[in-house]
Design an enzyme around this catalytic site. Structure first.
Site, mmCIF file in Angstrom:
data_model
loop_
_atom_site.group_PDB
_atom_site.id
_atom_site.type_symbol
_atom_site.label_atom_id
_atom_site.label_comp_id
_atom_site.label_asym_id
_atom_site.label_seq_id
_atom_site.Cartn_x
_atom_site.Cartn_y
_atom_site.Cartn_z
ATOM 1 N N ARG A 56 -1.013 9.635 -3.430
ATOM 2 C CA ARG A 56 -0.346 8.915 -2.343
ATOM 3 C C ARG A 56 0.497 7.738 -2.836
ATOM 4 O O ARG A 56 1.501 7.398 -2.211
ATOM 5 C CB ARG A 56 -1.361 8.483 -1.278
ATOM 6 C CG ARG A 56 -2.582 7.703 -1.768
ATOM 7 C CD ARG A 56 -3.631 7.700 -0.658
ATOM 8 N NE ARG A 56 -4.817 6.888 -0.892
ATOM 9 C CZ ARG A 56 -5.886 7.283 -1.569
ATOM 10 N NH1 ARG A 56 -5.878 8.468 -2.165
ATOM 11 N NH2 ARG A 56 -6.949 6.508 -1.684
ATOM 12 N N ARG A 100 0.861 -1.174 0.000
ATOM 13 C CA ARG A 100 0.000 0.000 0.000
ATOM 14 C C ARG A 100 0.898 1.225 0.000
ATOM 15 O O ARG A 100 2.084 1.155 0.323
ATOM 16 C CB ARG A 100 -0.863 0.023 1.254
ATOM 17 C CG ARG A 100 -1.962 -0.989 1.227
ATOM 18 C CD ARG A 100 -2.709 -1.027 2.534
ATOM 19 N NE ARG A 100 -3.523 0.158 2.770
ATOM 20 C CZ ARG A 100 -4.247 0.360 3.859
ATOM 21 N NH1 ARG A 100 -4.246 -0.559 4.813
ATOM 22 N NH2 ARG A 100 -4.960 1.445 4.015
ATOM 23 N N ASN A 126 -5.616 8.845 5.752
ATOM 24 C CA ASN A 126 -5.493 7.706 6.678
ATOM 25 C C ASN A 126 -5.466 8.237 8.104
ATOM 26 O O ASN A 126 -6.115 7.702 9.003
ATOM 27 C CB ASN A 126 -4.186 6.941 6.469
ATOM 28 C CG ASN A 126 -4.176 6.066 5.224
ATOM 29 O OD1 ASN A 126 -3.129 5.798 4.664
ATOM 30 N ND2 ASN A 126 -5.343 5.623 4.790
HETATM 31 O O1 F6P Z 1 -9.015 3.624 4.455
HETATM 32 C C1 F6P Z 1 -8.135 3.369 3.407
HETATM 33 C C2 F6P Z 1 -8.848 2.812 2.186
HETATM 34 O O2 F6P Z 1 -7.888 2.595 1.188
HETATM 35 C C3 F6P Z 1 -10.002 3.682 1.652
HETATM 36 O O3 F6P Z 1 -9.602 4.677 0.764
HETATM 37 C C4 F6P Z 1 -10.905 2.648 1.040
HETATM 38 O O4 F6P Z 1 -12.207 3.107 0.843
HETATM 39 C C5 F6P Z 1 -10.814 1.558 2.060
HETATM 40 O O5 F6P Z 1 -9.470 1.551 2.519
HETATM 41 C C6 F6P Z 1 -11.162 0.177 1.571
HETATM 42 O O6 F6P Z 1 -11.301 -0.679 2.697
HETATM 43 P P1 F6P Z 1 -12.758 -1.200 3.150
HETATM 44 O O7 F6P Z 1 -13.250 -1.932 1.960
HETATM 45 O O8 F6P Z 1 -12.487 -2.066 4.331
HETATM 46 O O9 F6P Z 1 -13.655 -0.029 3.431
#
Ligand code: F6P
Length: 519
Positions: free
Chosen positions: A315, A259, A266
């Site tokens: 990012r 990532r 975040n």
């Molecule tokens: O929080 C970080 C992130 O990359 C968000 O941008 C994204 O919506 C999320 O994680 C995806 O994770 P989940 O499907 O658990 O919401």
């Protein structure tokens, strides 16, 4: 201020006169048809052909994996070797495979027919499905027998042969040592003895080997993962298989998934957006560059060509910013020479994070408060749930299909700097997980996941480049980067007032990212 997101099904104006609605079959979270693999209408039987150690099992497995994961098409492999081991035991000597040995021949035919009988039962079931018959099938007579049985059983599906020819002694030796010697056939056998025995076994098959030709009907011939001959293959699904197979190879190579470093969003617990890195995120970017230099680009002291892919979001690009780019001469297998730019950054839009539409930039807590119904629906079915004006994991899976094929095709190591949702899908595909499990895979920040696919699966290793404690040096609360799982909030965690981040602590406590064992 609970509400419903614009475009959400529950916000349909009362004035719409729709007494006969188009109801999707599986409830509120049902996916529109185009993400369900519904474009294929035929059943297909794939019949592998080729001498031992030419990568047949690998090819058959990849086909089944690809179709079931990305196209939701049930696909199963029937490996005659498995039936032979069950019927006759594991460690049969090379003589067993001698075509002049009537007992061996009879036993091998029994194994073939037992596998075929199960394949017939499988393919007869309702709906589009693919079965791969994995055996050497090196004689015309054997192939005719298979076709005859299928026809007698009323299997009207398309049948295509896939022949793998490998006459490179280096690849063969590699296959024998890395794959065959690890099968139950050679468990606890001295490696040199095993190699000799396997070569004798192969020679027995060679005596009677008849490569595919026009009389066999529809086929694709793969020669050294480089040349392909396609004969009389038609139809959406059969040609999809051909296209996929032409991207495959059996050479070893490694993927590195990471990532981006910690982003400003975040830190705030916000999802989506296009924020830049925090100081901790920038530090991770520095460490990743060092990791690439030390662990990725060099093998046995020699620099090798490697690829670097990021999304188009800030990012991930910033996370790749410190990676060095040497230049050196490189030659493709078509003989073309050119200058390779080491880890040249390629931006790929299909690596962009799952788009949360109307919820982009919100915290999970805010979503729960503002759009409680949406929040609950996502918790009910995270795979199919589509954010209002945004995407679902199924949508993302579909847009990652071409990228997965690119990954199958590449022969160089690839470093993918991506996002949680995206890497979950790629990881699940290569690790053989069910698509339903994919949205819950733990992909922690600050880790590089090394994946090395091989004939019978995928080897995984994780490198933690930054410890949890280092992340918190900025005095902030722990970020929340993953949707909380239903009913997972730990007991005794109380909300703290005003700060959104503090409220999200309830989620952070169960967040696998912050609780990853290596961090
Ligand atoms: O929080 C970080 C992130 O990359 C968000 O941008 C994204 O919506 C999320 O994680 C995806 O994770 P989940 O499907 O658990 O919401």
């Amino acid at each position: 201020m609970a509400g419903t997101a614009p475009n959400s099904p529950t916000r349909q104006p009362r004035t719409v006169d729709n007494p006969l609605p188009h109801v999707l079959p599986e409830g509120q979270n049902a996916a529109p048809l185009e993400v369900m693999g519904s474009t294929a209408s035929d059943k297909v039987v794939v019949i592998m052909v080729g001498l031992p150690a030419t990568g047949k099992t690998h090819i058959a497995k990849r086909i089944c994996r690809f179709l079931s994961f990305f196209h939701d098409i049930p696909a199963q492999i029937f490996n005659v070797g498995d039936y032979r081991r069950k019927l006759c035991g594991t460690q049969m000597p090379a003589e067993f495979y001698n075509p002049d040995n009537p007992e061996g021949l009879k036993a091998r035919m029994m194994a073939c027919d037992a596998a075929l009988a199960d394949l017939v039962e499988y393919i007869k079931q309702d709906g589009v499905r693919v079965a791969a018959f994995d055996a050497t099938n090196t004689t015309f007579q054997r192939r005719q027998h298979i076709i005859k049985v299928l026809n007698q059983q009323g299997i009207r599906s398309k049948k295509i042969f896939i022949e793998s020819i490998c006459d490179s002694s280096t690849i063969l030796d590699d296959n024998i040592r890395n794959v065959k010697l690890n099968t139950p056939d050679y468990r606890d056998v001295d490696p040199e003895e095993a190699v000799d025995d396997f070569k004798l076994r192969r020679a027995n098959y060679e005596k009677v080997y008849e490569p595919l030709s026009e009389r066999d009907g529809s086929y694709i011939k793969i020669i050294n993962s480089k040349q392909y001959i396609v004969n009389a293959i038609r139809g959406y699904l059969p040609l999809k298989i051909v296209h996929f197979v032409m991207n495959l190879h059996t050479l070893g190579r490694t993927f590195y998934l990471t990532r981006h470093g910690q982003s400003e969003y975040n830190l705030l617990g916000k999802i989506g957006g296009d924020s830049g890195l925090t100081p901790a995120g920038t530090e991770y970017a520095r460490r990743l560059a060092q990791f690439a230099k030390e662990q990725i680009i060099h093998k046995d002291g020699v620099e090798r060509p490697c690829r670097l892919w990021t999304s188009t979001l800030r990012r991930t690009k910033q996370t790749a910013q410190f990676i060095e780019h040497n230049k050196f001469e490189h030659m493709w297998d078509n003989g073309e020479k050119f200058e390779w730019i080491q880890l040249r950054r390629q931006e790929r839009r299909n690596l962009d994070e799952l788009y949360a539409g109307t919820c982009d930039g919100m915290t999970y807590k805010e979503i729960e408060e503002v759009f409680p119904e949406e929040f609950a629906r996502r918790q009910d079915d995270k795979l199919a749930y589509r954010y209002p004006r945004g995407e679902s994991y199924m949508d993302v899976t579909l847009r990652l299909e071409p990228l997965a094929q690119e990954m199958e095709r590449t022969r160089e190591p690839v470093l993918v700097v991506g996002h949680q949702g995206i890497l979950r899908i790629l990881y699940a595909y290569f690790m053989g997980l069910d698509r339903k499990e994919a949205p819950y895979v733990s992909i922690p920040l600050n880790n590089v996941i090394e994946l090395t696919p091989h004939a019978y699966g995928c080897h995984e290793k994780r490198y933690c480049l930054m410890m949890k404690e280092e992340m918190l040096n900025d005095g902030q609360d722990e970020p929340v980067t993953s949707m909380p799982e239903k009913g997972q909030a730990p007991p005794g965690v109380t909300k703290r007032d005003s700060s959104v981040m503090a409220e999200n602590m309830i989620f952070a406590a169960t967040d696998p990212i912050m609780n990853a064992p290596s961090c």
